[in-house]
Write a protein that holds these residues in place. Structure first.
Motif, mmCIF file in Angstrom:
data_model
loop_
_atom_site.group_PDB
_atom_site.id
_atom_site.type_symbol
_atom_site.label_atom_id
_atom_site.label_comp_id
_atom_site.label_asym_id
_atom_site.label_seq_id
_atom_site.Cartn_x
_atom_site.Cartn_y
_atom_site.Cartn_z
ATOM 1 N N PHE A 213 37.025 29.141 54.121
ATOM 2 C CA PHE A 213 37.006 30.559 53.761
ATOM 3 C C PHE A 213 37.996 30.949 52.674
ATOM 4 C CE2 PHE A 213 35.127 30.611 58.006
ATOM 5 C CZ PHE A 213 33.951 31.273 57.714
ATOM 6 N N CYS A 214 39.053 30.189 52.506
ATOM 7 C CA CYS A 214 40.080 30.572 51.535
ATOM 8 C C CYS A 214 40.082 29.707 50.291
ATOM 9 C CB CYS A 214 41.464 30.515 52.184
ATOM 10 S SG CYS A 214 41.610 31.636 53.569
ATOM 11 N N TYR A 215 39.327 28.631 50.292
ATOM 12 C CA TYR A 215 39.263 27.786 49.107
ATOM 13 C C TYR A 215 37.820 27.532 48.671
ATOM 14 C CZ TYR A 215 39.825 23.901 45.931
ATOM 15 O OH TYR A 215 39.759 23.105 44.828
ATOM 16 N N LEU A 216 37.016 26.982 49.553
ATOM 17 C CA LEU A 216 35.665 26.587 49.175
ATOM 18 C C LEU A 216 34.785 27.783 48.788
ATOM 19 C CD1 LEU A 216 33.929 24.058 48.921
ATOM 20 C CD2 LEU A 216 33.167 24.429 51.258
ATOM 21 N N LEU A 217 34.721 28.807 49.640
ATOM 22 C CA LEU A 217 33.876 29.967 49.328
ATOM 23 C C LEU A 217 34.321 30.716 48.071
ATOM 24 C CD1 LEU A 217 32.979 31.417 52.840
ATOM 25 C CD2 LEU A 217 31.530 30.140 51.266
ATOM 26 N N PRO A 218 35.623 31.010 47.892
ATOM 27 C CA PRO A 218 36.015 31.653 46.625
ATOM 28 C C PRO A 218 35.696 30.793 45.394
ATOM 29 C CG PRO A 218 37.757 31.925 48.228
ATOM 30 C CD PRO A 218 36.758 30.987 48.833
ATOM 31 N N CYS A 219 35.922 29.491 45.493
ATOM 32 C CA CYS A 219 35.618 28.619 44.350
ATOM 33 C C CYS A 219 34.126 28.583 44.055
ATOM 34 C CB CYS A 219 36.159 27.209 44.595
ATOM 35 S SG CYS A 219 37.954 27.110 44.497
ATOM 36 N N LEU A 220 33.301 28.547 45.087
ATOM 37 C CA LEU A 220 31.850 28.589 44.880
ATOM 38 C C LEU A 220 31.414 29.914 44.271
ATOM 39 C CD1 LEU A 220 30.485 26.850 48.096
ATOM 40 C CD2 LEU A 220 30.377 26.013 45.748
ATOM 41 N N LEU A 221 32.001 31.004 44.721
ATOM 42 C CA LEU A 221 31.678 32.313 44.163
ATOM 43 C C LEU A 221 32.066 32.401 42.692
ATOM 44 C CD1 LEU A 221 30.441 35.010 44.927
ATOM 45 C CD2 LEU A 221 32.703 35.792 45.568
ATOM 46 N N ILE A 222 33.220 31.858 42.339
ATOM 47 C CA ILE A 222 33.647 31.825 40.937
ATOM 48 C C ILE A 222 32.683 30.973 40.117
ATOM 49 C CG2 ILE A 222 35.445 30.963 39.374
ATOM 50 C CD1 ILE A 222 37.486 31.782 41.566
ATOM 51 N N LEU A 223 32.318 29.813 40.617
ATOM 52 C CA LEU A 223 31.389 28.918 39.921
ATOM 53 C C LEU A 223 30.019 29.576 39.725
ATOM 54 C CD1 LEU A 223 31.027 26.029 38.785
ATOM 55 C CD2 LEU A 223 30.174 25.404 41.048
ATOM 56 N N ILE A 224 29.512 30.213 40.760
ATOM 57 C CA ILE A 224 28.210 30.889 40.666
ATOM 58 C C ILE A 224 28.291 32.060 39.685
ATOM 59 C CG2 ILE A 224 26.605 32.343 41.965
ATOM 60 C CD1 ILE A 224 27.184 30.464 44.381
ATOM 61 N N SER A 225 29.376 32.826 39.728
ATOM 62 C CA SER A 225 29.523 33.981 38.833
ATOM 63 C C SER A 225 29.499 33.550 37.369
ATOM 64 C CB SER A 225 30.823 34.724 39.126
ATOM 65 O OG SER A 225 30.800 35.273 40.402
ATOM 66 N N TYR A 226 30.295 32.558 37.043
ATOM 67 C CA TYR A 226 30.335 32.118 35.640
ATOM 68 C C TYR A 226 29.065 31.400 35.225
ATOM 69 C CZ TYR A 226 35.034 33.821 35.109
ATOM 70 O OH TYR A 226 36.118 34.639 35.033
ATOM 71 N N SER A 227 28.397 30.733 36.155
ATOM 72 C CA SER A 227 27.101 30.121 35.832
ATOM 73 C C SER A 227 26.068 31.197 35.510
ATOM 74 C CB SER A 227 26.613 29.265 37.000
ATOM 75 O OG SER A 227 27.487 28.207 37.235
ATOM 76 N N LEU A 228 26.064 32.273 36.288
ATOM 77 C CA LEU A 228 25.138 33.385 36.008
ATOM 78 C C LEU A 228 25.451 34.043 34.666
ATOM 79 C CD1 LEU A 228 24.750 35.082 39.495
ATOM 80 C CD2 LEU A 228 22.942 34.054 38.125
ATOM 81 N N ILE A 229 26.734 34.172 34.350
ATOM 82 C CA ILE A 229 27.106 34.755 33.051
ATOM 83 C C ILE A 229 26.605 33.860 31.917
ATOM 84 C CG2 ILE A 229 29.060 35.265 31.530
ATOM 85 C CD1 ILE A 229 30.575 36.218 34.050
ATOM 86 N N LEU A 230 26.822 32.561 32.021
ATOM 87 C CA LEU A 230 26.353 31.637 30.971
ATOM 88 C C LEU A 230 24.833 31.659 30.848
ATOM 89 C CD1 LEU A 230 28.731 28.604 31.539
ATOM 90 C CD2 LEU A 230 28.724 30.191 29.609
ATOM 91 N N TRP A 231 24.138 31.715 31.979
ATOM 92 C CA TRP A 231 22.690 31.766 31.946
ATOM 93 C C TRP A 231 22.205 33.061 31.284
ATOM 94 C CZ3 TRP A 231 19.110 34.892 34.657
ATOM 95 C CH2 TRP A 231 17.778 34.473 34.538
ATOM 96 N N THR A 232 22.836 34.190 31.599
ATOM 97 C CA THR A 232 22.467 35.478 31.004
ATOM 98 C C THR A 232 22.702 35.470 29.501
ATOM 99 O OG1 THR A 232 23.000 36.616 33.069
ATOM 100 C CG2 THR A 232 22.899 37.960 31.076
ATOM 101 N N VAL A 233 23.819 34.915 29.071
ATOM 102 C CA VAL A 233 24.105 34.838 27.633
ATOM 103 C C VAL A 233 23.078 33.952 26.944
ATOM 104 C CG1 VAL A 233 25.776 33.967 25.953
ATOM 105 C CG2 VAL A 233 26.550 35.352 27.866
ATOM 106 N N ARG A 234 22.707 32.857 27.565
ATOM 107 C CA ARG A 234 21.717 31.945 26.971
ATOM 108 C C ARG A 234 20.354 32.625 26.828
ATOM 109 N NH1 ARG A 234 19.881 26.187 29.545
ATOM 110 N NH2 ARG A 234 18.644 25.510 27.776
#
Length: 137
Positions: free
Chosen positions: A107-128
């Protein structure tokens, strides 16, 4: 060997966990808000980063319960092997300590890191996708 008392070790470790979790929480909030503003502008207008990062807004995060858990006898703080610092005792001596370490990791490492990874992946996909749309016009 740790040079100070167990109380100082506990305070030192508590502060280390507290500031580490606050930092990761802030990065998670920033990435999520950036994702909302870039990928979903209609929803992104409703969020203000300054309000979300205000200390009062972060008082009730689930991570806050995790940092103080060793103070409530769930898990423990102790000196690191070389005695230069104190942190969470990673050697699980009981079932409760093992559960605390797993909950902390998930809850304090894996989930926040996954959320950060998903957020930036969505941003890159939107820009593309946006770049392709601009090239077609």
């Amino acid at each position: 060997r740790w040079l100070f008392s167990q109380a100082v070790c506990t305070l030192y470790a508590f502060c280390g966990v507290l500031f580490g979790l606050c930092s990761l929480t802030s990065l998670t909030v920033l990435s999520t808000v950036c994702c909302l503003k870039v990928c979903y502008p209609a929803y992104g207008r409703c969020w203000d980063v300054h309000l979300l990062l205000h200390p009062r807004a972060q008082e009730h995060h689930p991570e806050k319960c995790q940092e103080g858990s060793p103070l409530a006898e769930w898990g423990s703080y102790g000196p690191e092997p070389y005695g230069t610092a104190c942190c969470i005792t990673w050697k699980a001596s009981s079932r409760e300590a093992t559960l605390y370490i797993l909950v902390l990791f998930i809850f304090c490492y894996l989930l926040p890191c996954l959320l950060i990874l998903i957020s930036y992946s969505l941003i890159l996909w939107t820009v593309r996708v946006s770049r392709r749309a601009v090239r077609q016009h």
